[in-house]
Enzyme design. Structure first.
Site, PDB file in Angstrom:
ATOM      1  CG  ASP A 128       7.422  -2.792  -4.621  1.00 39.22           C
ATOM      2  OD1 ASP A 128       7.069  -3.319  -3.545  1.00 39.22           O
ATOM      3  OD2 ASP A 128       6.620  -2.520  -5.543  1.00 39.22           O
TER       4      ASP A 128
ATOM      5  CG  HIS B 282       3.650  -1.608  -7.685  1.00 39.04           C
ATOM      6  ND1 HIS B 282       3.613  -2.644  -6.775  1.00 39.04           N
ATOM      7  CD2 HIS B 282       2.575  -1.765  -8.492  1.00 39.04           C
ATOM      8  CE1 HIS B 282       2.542  -3.396  -7.007  1.00 39.04           C
ATOM      9  NE2 HIS B 282       1.895  -2.904  -8.053  1.00 39.04           N
TER      10      HIS B 282
ATOM     11  CG  HIS C  46       3.499   3.526  -3.973  1.00 37.35           C
ATOM     12  ND1 HIS C  46       4.049   3.594  -5.240  1.00 37.35           N
ATOM     13  CD2 HIS C  46       3.212   2.209  -3.767  1.00 37.35           C
ATOM     14  CE1 HIS C  46       4.086   2.374  -5.761  1.00 37.35           C
ATOM     15  NE2 HIS C  46       3.594   1.520  -4.902  1.00 37.35           N
TER      16      HIS C  46
ATOM     17  CG  ASP D 172       5.477  -6.042  -5.352  1.00 30.20           C
ATOM     18  OD1 ASP D 172       6.712  -5.948  -5.481  1.00 30.20           O
ATOM     19  OD2 ASP D 172       4.743  -5.063  -5.069  1.00 30.20           O
TER      20      ASP D 172
HETATM   21  C1  OKP Z   1       2.127  -1.061  -3.245  1.00 32.73           C
HETATM   22  B1  OKP Z   1       3.593  -1.530  -3.260  1.00 32.73           B
HETATM   23  C2  OKP Z   1      -4.205  -3.660  -8.702  1.00 32.73           C
HETATM   24  C3  OKP Z   1      -4.297  -2.293  -8.020  1.00 32.73           C
HETATM   25  C4  OKP Z   1      -3.079  -2.028  -7.217  1.00 32.73           C
HETATM   26  C5  OKP Z   1      -2.091  -0.369  -5.725  1.00 32.73           C
HETATM   27  C6  OKP Z   1      -0.830  -1.150  -5.694  1.00 32.73           C
HETATM   28  C7  OKP Z   1       0.053  -0.680  -4.586  1.00 32.73           C
HETATM   29  C8  OKP Z   1       1.338  -1.438  -4.444  1.00 32.73           C
HETATM   30  N1  OKP Z   1      -5.267  -3.859  -9.636  1.00 32.73           N
HETATM   31  N2  OKP Z   1      -3.115  -0.761  -6.627  1.00 32.73           N
HETATM   32  O1  OKP Z   1       4.380  -0.944  -4.273  1.00 32.73           O
HETATM   33  O2  OKP Z   1       3.737  -2.953  -3.348  1.00 32.73           O
HETATM   34 ZN    ZN Z   2       4.813  -3.009  -5.073  1.00 34.04          ZN
END
Ligand code: OKP
Ligand code: ZN
Length: 346
Positions: free
Chosen positions: A196, A198, A160, A285
């Site tokens: 990932d 996200h 990110h 994740d």
């Molecule tokens: C980082 B990586 C959940 C809020 C999550 C940030 C997530 C960051 C993920 N309600 N906010 O991509 O695993």
């Molecule tokens: Zn993630």
């Protein structure tokens, strides 16, 4: 497979993040790396080595100097102003506000350089992120020196983090640093494959206008999921980089079958690009038990993911990103690496 690891990740230990209207204990915590390291060892994946020190110079090929200087100094400035608490931003720019002036105050600069309130800067952030960057670049070098694959077991994650911004638990973009390192050592083309849960908005931003690094990302649809403002299918890069970003957003509830279909599209694009090497942003994740995510991978599906990556037949640098179901994280991550190795051996 070699694992590159440093205990210095412990230095990043945030107290709290803002989530669902509450300050909650940070999901991104030292136990994550500990449990993966334990599994690397108990599964006999291969040697665990320490990173080489690269200094700040290669970091400045990927990140903005003003941003890097800010990261290095932020904790001391914050403590002088507010005392020994996690540094969290509280104000951001809205459209039509101005970025021409970098704020002088630490509070202003936290907002200026960030995009969320989930990413605390702590006393050890700078130490930890430097070590993670060193691990990623060391893994890249080992692969260029002839290892078929290497794994950078790092935290905090990186995908990110953009050229001049942090957020989503990320500060320096470890995968981008690995890719840039391989470019600097003579590789003409590098593919970054982000699996990932996200969207890797930072990696996308760093390589947005480049045709030498292909960015391919499978992730939860930003219409539903963090980071919300990046990762749509119509984001394809710009200028000379047009067509060298490929986003494959998937809905909440996605399991291995649907994911595998999208993976085939990703694999075809990477094969057509004919890169010299591959960097995998490896988040686990996508696991059904992940506390902040909504895909439905079972632990065995990570073996299948590893085998699918091996099907690309490329020298491969794995860089750890997310995965917050801590108890299962070691098994899930090492399943990817073991699935890769057994498929690569045939
Ligand atoms: C980082 B990586 C959940 C809020 C999550 C940030 C997530 C960051 C993920 N309600 N906010 O991509 O695993
Ligand atoms: Zn993630």
């Amino acid at each position: 497979m070699i694992t590159v690891y440093s205990d210095a990740h412990h230095a990043q230990e945030g107290r709290a993040e803002l989530n669902d209207g509450q300050l909650v204990p940070c999901y991104e915590k030292p136990a994550r790396a500990r449990i993966v390291l334990d599994r690397v060892r108990s599964a006999g994946l291969g040697p665990v080595i320490a990173p080489d020190p690269y200094g700040v110079e290669p970091i400045l090929e990927v990140h903005d100097k003003g941003y890097v200087d800010f990261l290095a100094a932020a904790w001391d400035e914050w403590v002088a102003e507010h005392g020994d608490r996690d540094a969290l931003p509280l104000n951001w720019l809205a459209p039509n506000m101005h970025r021409r002036h970098v704020p002088a105050s630490i509070d202003g600069r936290l907002g200026y350089y960030s995009f969320d309130a989930g990413t605390p800067i702590t006393a050890g952030t700078w130490t930890a992120v430097r070590a993670a960057a060193d691990c990623a670049m060391t893994a890249a070098d080992r692969v260029l020196d002839g290892e078929p694959a290497a794994y950078a077991l790092v935290r905090p994650p990186g995908h990110h983090a953009g050229r001049a911004f942090y957020g989503g638990y990320c500060f320096l973009n470890n995968a981008a640093l690995a890719a840039q390192r391989m470019r600097d050592r003579g590789c003409a083309r590098i593919a970054v494959l982000d699996v990932d849960y996200h969207h890797g908005n930072g990696t996308q931003e760093i390589f947005w206008r480049r045709s030498d690094v292909l960015f391919v990302c499978l992730h939860a649809d930003p219409r539903q999921e963090f980071p919300y403002f990046s990762g749509h299918a119509d984001e394809e890069g710009e200028g000379i980089g047009q067509g060298f970003t490929l986003n494959l957003p998937l809905p909440w509830g996605t399991g291995w079958e649907e994911y595998a279909a999208a993976f085939r599209v990703a694999a075809a694009r990477i094969a057509a690009f004919a890169p010299d090497a591959l960097v995998v942003s490896l988040g686990a994740d996508t696991f059904i038990g992940d506390p902040i995510s909504r895909f439905r991978f079972q632990s065995d599906d990570f073996l299948r993911l590893g085998a699918a990556v091996a099907g690309l037949s490329l020298p491969t640098v794995f860089v750890q990103e997310g995965g917050y179901a801590v108890e299962a994280l070691g098994v899930n991550v090492v399943n990817v690496l073991a699935g890769f190795e057994s498929a690569a051996r045939g």
